[in-house]
Write an enzyme that holds these catalytic residues in place. Structure first.
Site, PDB file in Angstrom:
ATOM      1  N   LEU A   8      23.014  37.601  16.170  1.00 43.90           N
ATOM      2  CA  LEU A   8      23.239  36.516  17.117  1.00 43.90           C
ATOM      3  C   LEU A   8      24.355  37.031  17.993  1.00 43.90           C
ATOM      4  O   LEU A   8      25.422  37.378  17.486  1.00 43.90           O
ATOM      5  CB  LEU A   8      23.654  35.247  16.364  1.00 43.90           C
ATOM      6  CG  LEU A   8      23.668  33.918  17.126  1.00 43.90           C
ATOM      7  CD1 LEU A   8      22.297  33.609  17.707  1.00 43.90           C
ATOM      8  CD2 LEU A   8      24.113  32.794  16.212  1.00 43.90           C
ATOM      9  N   ASP A   9      24.124  37.155  19.300  1.00 45.41           N
ATOM     10  CA  ASP A   9      25.079  37.899  20.116  1.00 45.41           C
ATOM     11  C   ASP A   9      26.474  37.275  20.104  1.00 45.41           C
ATOM     12  O   ASP A   9      26.650  36.116  19.740  1.00 45.41           O
ATOM     13  CB  ASP A   9      24.557  38.095  21.548  1.00 45.41           C
ATOM     14  CG  ASP A   9      24.526  36.830  22.371  1.00 45.41           C
ATOM     15  OD1 ASP A   9      25.600  36.250  22.598  1.00 45.41           O
ATOM     16  OD2 ASP A   9      23.431  36.430  22.813  1.00 45.41           O
ATOM     17  N   LYS A  10      27.449  38.072  20.468  1.00 46.02           N
ATOM     18  CA  LYS A  10      28.860  37.717  20.298  1.00 46.02           C
ATOM     19  C   LYS A  10      29.227  36.409  20.972  1.00 46.02           C
ATOM     20  O   LYS A  10      30.025  35.622  20.441  1.00 46.02           O
ATOM     21  CB  LYS A  10      29.750  38.844  20.838  1.00 46.02           C
ATOM     22  CG  LYS A  10      31.236  38.655  20.592  1.00 46.02           C
ATOM     23  CD  LYS A  10      32.024  39.877  21.017  1.00 46.02           C
ATOM     24  CE  LYS A  10      33.513  39.712  20.699  1.00 46.02           C
ATOM     25  NZ  LYS A  10      34.295  40.924  21.056  1.00 46.02           N
TER      26      LYS A  10
END
Length: 260
Positions: free
Chosen positions: A103-105
């Site tokens: 899950l991107d930053k």
């Protein structure tokens, strides 16, 4: 743990060390030994063998651990200690676990972590078409035309995205259900049509809901939830072999009506 001769990548996966794919990479780097001898990708492990990774003995995991974590923005979904904001240090769980996918930053919401390499492999297997649901807030409201076009597929990263479902549209916010996980996929899909994502939150992975789990907190999945995941993985594997992982709707039918 199976008491039979198995490939080294399956052995490490069953022990919760890493996925089979990662085990192959580790083997290629010469970091695995079986009874003191450097192991290759196809090496076999027999009952009683001593296996080490980077000099550390590998012990089978007796307890299968699966956690649901509400990831805050700024946390990076990696186990690498080179990343100061890695998810493993943030959680501080006493057992060795790994994030299932990414899950991107900048995004928040649900991510699973486990020491069960087999379960991790099955969830991540792209052809299984497992559903993931997100709440997206844009810089402006999406038009019906763009919504319809996005559902059919968007050309990003040199490929066309799989068909998806967009629902619960209200103002600048909507829910989207994906069955694949390309790098920053939702953000790229929106950017293709000239929109910018302001917030992105994942609220469901297959049948597992984020619910009211507070941001930055985790919980253990119940045995019932883990059993459901495994059954769904088995069902989707069979469906994927038949139709290549077409988008499903069962989970939406079970959960979509309760999402506001």
């Amino acid at each position: 743990m199976e008491r039979e001769t198995v490939r080294i990548n399956k052995f490490l996966s069953q022990c919760g060390i890493c996925s089979r794919r990662e085990a192959d990479r580790i083997a290629e780097d010469g970091r695995i030994r079986i009874n003191g001898t450097v192991a290759g990708k196809g090496s076999m492990v027999a009952p009683g063998d001593t296996v080490t990774v980077d000099g550390v003995a590998v012990e089978p995991r007796r307890e299968k651990i699966v956690l649901a974590f509400h990831k805050p923005a700024g946390v990076v979904c990696t186990s690498s200690k080179k990343e100061p904001d890695n998810i493993i240090d943030y959680i501080g769980f006493p057992e060795r676990i790994y994030p299932v996918g990414r899950l991107d930053k900048d995004s928040t919401g649900l991510i699973l972590l486990t020491n069960d390499g087999e379960l991790m492999e099955n969830i991540l297997r792209g052809r299984n078409g497992h559903e993931k649901e997100y709440i997206v807030t844009l810089d402006r409201a999406m038009t019906p035309e763009v919504c319809a076009a996005m559902e059919q597929g968007v050309p990003i990263l040199g490929t066309m995205t799989k068909p998806c479902r967009i629902l619960h549209r209200e103002g600048r916010q909507f829910h989207i259900i994906l069955t694949q996980g390309l790098n920053r996929q939702i953000r790229r899909m929106c950017e293709y049509f000239g929109y910018r994502v302001r917030t992105l939150k994942r609220i469901r992975i297959m049948d597992i809901l984020l619910g009211d789990l507070p941001e930055g907190k985790w919980r253990r999945l119940t045995e019932e939830e883990i059993d459901r995941l495994k059954r769904e993985c088995g069902r989707k594997t069979q469906e994927g072999e038949k139709n290549g992982g077409a988008t499903g709707s069962r989970a939406h039918e079970r959960t979509g009506r309760t999402v506001k």
